[in-house]
Design a protein around this motif. Structure first.
Motif, PDB file in Angstrom:
ATOM      1  N   UNK A 223       0.836  -1.211   0.000  1.00  0.00           N
ATOM      2  CA  UNK A 223       0.000   0.000   0.000  1.00  0.00           C
ATOM      3  C   UNK A 223       0.867   1.257   0.000  1.00  0.00           C
ATOM      4  N   UNK A 224       1.927   1.247   0.781  1.00  0.00           N
ATOM      5  CA  UNK A 224       2.824   2.405   0.811  1.00  0.00           C
ATOM      6  C   UNK A 224       3.484   2.588  -0.551  1.00  0.00           C
ATOM      7  N   UNK A 225       3.885   1.475  -1.175  1.00  0.00           N
ATOM      8  CA  UNK A 225       4.488   1.540  -2.504  1.00  0.00           C
ATOM      9  C   UNK A 225       3.525   2.095  -3.533  1.00  0.00           C
ATOM     10  N   UNK A 226       2.274   1.681  -3.462  1.00  0.00           N
ATOM     11  CA  UNK A 226       1.259   2.196  -4.384  1.00  0.00           C
ATOM     12  C   UNK A 226       1.048   3.694  -4.171  1.00  0.00           C
ATOM     13  N   UNK A 227       1.000   4.105  -2.914  1.00  0.00           N
ATOM     14  CA  UNK A 227       0.810   5.528  -2.616  1.00  0.00           C
ATOM     15  C   UNK A 227       1.998   6.338  -3.121  1.00  0.00           C
ATOM     16  N   UNK A 228       3.217   5.823  -2.934  1.00  0.00           N
ATOM     17  CA  UNK A 228       4.400   6.532  -3.414  1.00  0.00           C
ATOM     18  C   UNK A 228       4.434   6.584  -4.936  1.00  0.00           C
ATOM     19  N   UNK A 229       4.052   5.474  -5.582  1.00  0.00           N
ATOM     20  CA  UNK A 229       4.029   5.452  -7.044  1.00  0.00           C
ATOM     21  C   UNK A 229       3.007   6.449  -7.578  1.00  0.00           C
ATOM     22  N   UNK A 230       1.866   6.545  -6.900  1.00  0.00           N
ATOM     23  CA  UNK A 230       0.825   7.472  -7.333  1.00  0.00           C
ATOM     24  C   UNK A 230       1.267   8.915  -7.173  1.00  0.00           C
TER      25      UNK A 230
END
Length: 113
Positions: free
Chosen positions: A11-18
């Motif tokens: 989830x953190x990776x997705x938020x950072x990618x976004x």
């Protein structure tokens, strides 16, 4: 909601990618949700009132900008609680997008009266 460390990392990776990498601003100019955690508890309580609020905010990948605990009985109206001015300051200054609080301290009254 219990998440594994792998799920939290994803989830953190997705938020950072976004957001095009670590940080608080998304590429389209939309900031991540910033919240203040607010709880009220009696002065001599050993409870951890912010723990469930923190879990709620973290599960949504919200940014916690402040944690406020008013040391007063739940029966004290919000307008009479010592930290209310600070809470309102966070809202009025635009430092927060919302307030996360327990149902006990928020359903009976509104922040502004």
């Amino acid at each position: 909601m219990n998440r594994t460390s792998q799920q939290r990392a994803r989830r953190a990776g997705l938020a950072e990618a976004a957001s095009d990498g670590p940080g608080d601003v998304l590429p389209v100019g939309i900031a991540r949700i910033r919240v203040v955690l607010y709880a009220c508890q009696p002065m001599h309580s050993n409870a951890q009132p912010l723990a469930p609020l923190r879990t709620f905010a973290e599960a949504r990948d919200w940014t916690i900008v402040a944690e406020l605990i008013d040391m007063a009985p739940h029966e004290v109206p919000l307008t009479e609680r010592p930290l209310r001015p600070r809470l309102i300051e966070f809202i009025d200054s635009g430092q927060t997008d919302g307030v996360v609080t327990s149902a006990w301290s928020s359903t009976e009254e509104k922040i502004r009266r």
